[in-house]
Design an enzyme around this catalytic site. Structure first.
Site, PDB file in Angstrom:
ATOM      1  N   TYR A 130       0.866  -1.180   0.000  1.00 44.21           N
ATOM      2  CA  TYR A 130       0.000   0.000   0.000  1.00 44.21           C
ATOM      3  C   TYR A 130       0.899   1.224   0.000  1.00 44.21           C
ATOM      4  CZ  TYR A 130      -3.422   3.418   1.733  1.00 44.21           C
ATOM      5  OH  TYR A 130      -4.228   4.512   1.893  1.00 44.21           O
ATOM      6  N   ASP A 165       9.388   2.536  -0.584  1.00 46.90           N
ATOM      7  CA  ASP A 165       8.381   3.181   0.254  1.00 46.90           C
ATOM      8  C   ASP A 165       8.720   2.812   1.702  1.00 46.90           C
ATOM      9  OD1 ASP A 165       6.218   3.725   1.868  1.00 46.90           O
ATOM     10  OD2 ASP A 165       4.706   3.112   0.405  1.00 46.90           O
ATOM     11  N   LYS A 179       4.876   8.655   8.790  1.00 47.12           N
ATOM     12  CA  LYS A 179       4.793   8.061  10.134  1.00 47.12           C
ATOM     13  C   LYS A 179       5.880   8.573  11.090  1.00 47.12           C
ATOM     14  CE  LYS A 179       2.142   4.233   8.275  1.00 47.12           C
ATOM     15  NZ  LYS A 179       0.754   4.514   8.554  1.00 47.12           N
TER      16      LYS A 179
END
Ligand code: HOZ
Length: 428
Positions: A144, A239, A267
């Site tokens: 994702y 990523d 994050k």
């Protein structure tokens, strides 16, 4: 456990917010029941609106690596708040932030700050296409990379949790250039490069996947991606929204020694505030506007409150390399004991773990890609989730998400997680 206030808030929320949540996977659709509404958190513990407490193994899906309300981070935010919450113009702090990131991460000369991991990945893809002049991209099933159109194909996380095969609203023309392949299948990648010579702008990968549970790259998978990208003038994008600053200061690039051309962050980099970033070498990064023509912008990019939270978090991590050893020791110990419990009670479990990322899958088979994760007994995960929740342990509410351990989690919390898992396994 009394959840009456959470239940009431969820009823109210559904009247005013689609599905009652501001991000789909929070709605407990995969595990059933009513989402818990939280009021505060400190260290390893969450406190809900009904006054119940929980050991937090989700940590806001990753950012809270130092535990909740770390005093250095909250004090820095409070002090900085006095100076204004936004300028929409350059600040000294964002320069310090960029320098700090470059000093911690190997192979990154420059960074552009944005406000989320979604934005970071979307921009990295545009940059790779602008830089190479090619259109096609390769991504992997179950990975994702945020919710931008081109990347929402066979995605993990909430899309997998809700079992959405095709997202309405994304024109098929946008997805024509997105090729999805099974994670860890280097041969499939080589075949696509062969078939689409000179057409692949980028390969984007979660170098340790966290959106189908935690899935570990197979031997030589990342190295093969690197050499195929080199041979084909293709940009390799890691990523590292989940793994960056979490698995090592320099993320997977440092941990596994494989270099990407562009790296995306989110994050941990924001210390709990909405922050993302794209990093890479000067020659690629300078294709971004205003130097180059690859346009990207954001009113709140480099926002001072977000920057101070991220800067303080990263500085603490830089000053305490022992935190990474601690996180790995605690999490690998937890993984080993969970496996032992599976064997003791004859419950088939596969536990994947790298550093402070871990996931438990109810299957006796290895979980190396999305098909493996989806084939596990996810009905049983549902029961396990609710057993743990009732016992005061908060896991991500989906089998397609990694758990995240924080430095605030000690032996005491691990013992509680293990004793409750033992009770659950014994009851089956
Ligand atoms: N996509 C995030 C986890 N992989 C979930 C974000 C959220 O619901 O907060």
């Amino acid at each position: 456990m009394n959840h009456s206030r959470s239940n009431k808030l969820f009823e109210q929320a559904q009247r005013f917010i689609p599905g009652g949540v501001n991000s789909p996977v929070r709605a407990f659709k995969q595990v059933g029941g009513t989402p818990v509404f939280f009021k505060s958190a400190k260290g390893a513990y969450l406190f809900d609106e009904d006054g119940n407490s929980y050991i937090d193994l989700m940590n806001s899906w990753g950012p809270m690596i130092l535990g909740h309300a770390n005093p250095e981070v909250t004090n820095a935010i409070s002090e900085n708040l006095q100076h204004s919450t936004s300028f929409g113009a350059p600040t000294a702090l964002e320069v310090e932030m960029a320098e700090l990131i470059v000093s911690m991460v190997p192979n990154v000369d420059m960074v552009r700050m944005v406000s989320s991991g979604t934005e970071a990945c979307m921009t990295a893809i545009r940059l790779a296409r602008g830089y190479t002049g090619k259109n096609k991209i390769i991504k992997f099933e179950g990975c994702y990379h945020g919710h931008s159109d081109a990347l929402l194909a066979k995605a993990g996380s909430g899309v997998a949790t809700l079992n959405i095969q095709q997202v309405p609203g994304i024109p098929s023309a946008v997805l024509v250039d997105t090729i999805t392949l099974p994670y860890n299948d280097a041969n499939a990648v080589a075949e696509v490069f062969e078939k689409h010579k000179n057409e692949i702008a980028a390969v984007i990968v979660e170098p340790v996947a966290g959106n189908m549970g935690c899935v570990i790259p197979a031997n030589n998978f990342l190295e093969t991606l690197r050499s195929l990208c080199d041979a084909n003038n293709t940009v390799l994008i890691f990523d590292e929204v989940m793994t960056g600053f979490r698995l090592a200061p320099g993320g997977v690039q440092e941990l596994f020694g494989v270099k990407a051309d562009l790296v995306t962050y989110g994050k941990v980099i924001g210390g709990g505030m909405p922050v993302g970033a794209i990093g890479g070498h000067t020659d690629i990064m300078n294709h971004l506007a205003p130097v180059g023509k690859v346009y990207q912008a954001g009113t709140l990019s480099g926002n001072p409150v977000a920057m101070i939270a991220g800067y303080t978090t990263l500085s603490i991590l830089k000053q305490h390399p022992e935190y990474y050893t601690q996180l790995n020791t605690v999490t690998s110990g937890l993984a080993e004991e969970l496996r032992k419990l599976g064997r003791k009670f004859n419950v088939p479990v596969t536990v994947n773990q790298v550093g402070s990322m871990i996931s438990l899958h109810f299957t006796d088979k290895p979980v190396c890609n999305f098909t493996d994760a989806a084939a596990a007994n996810n009905e049983l995960f549902k029961q396990y989730f609710h057993h743990m929740l009732d016992a005061g342990i908060y896991l991500p509410p989906s089998p397609f998400e990694s758990w995240f351990v924080s430095v605030a989690i000690t032996e005491k919390e691990v013992e509680k997680v293990l004793s409750e898992t033992e009770k659950f396994f014994a009851s089956l």
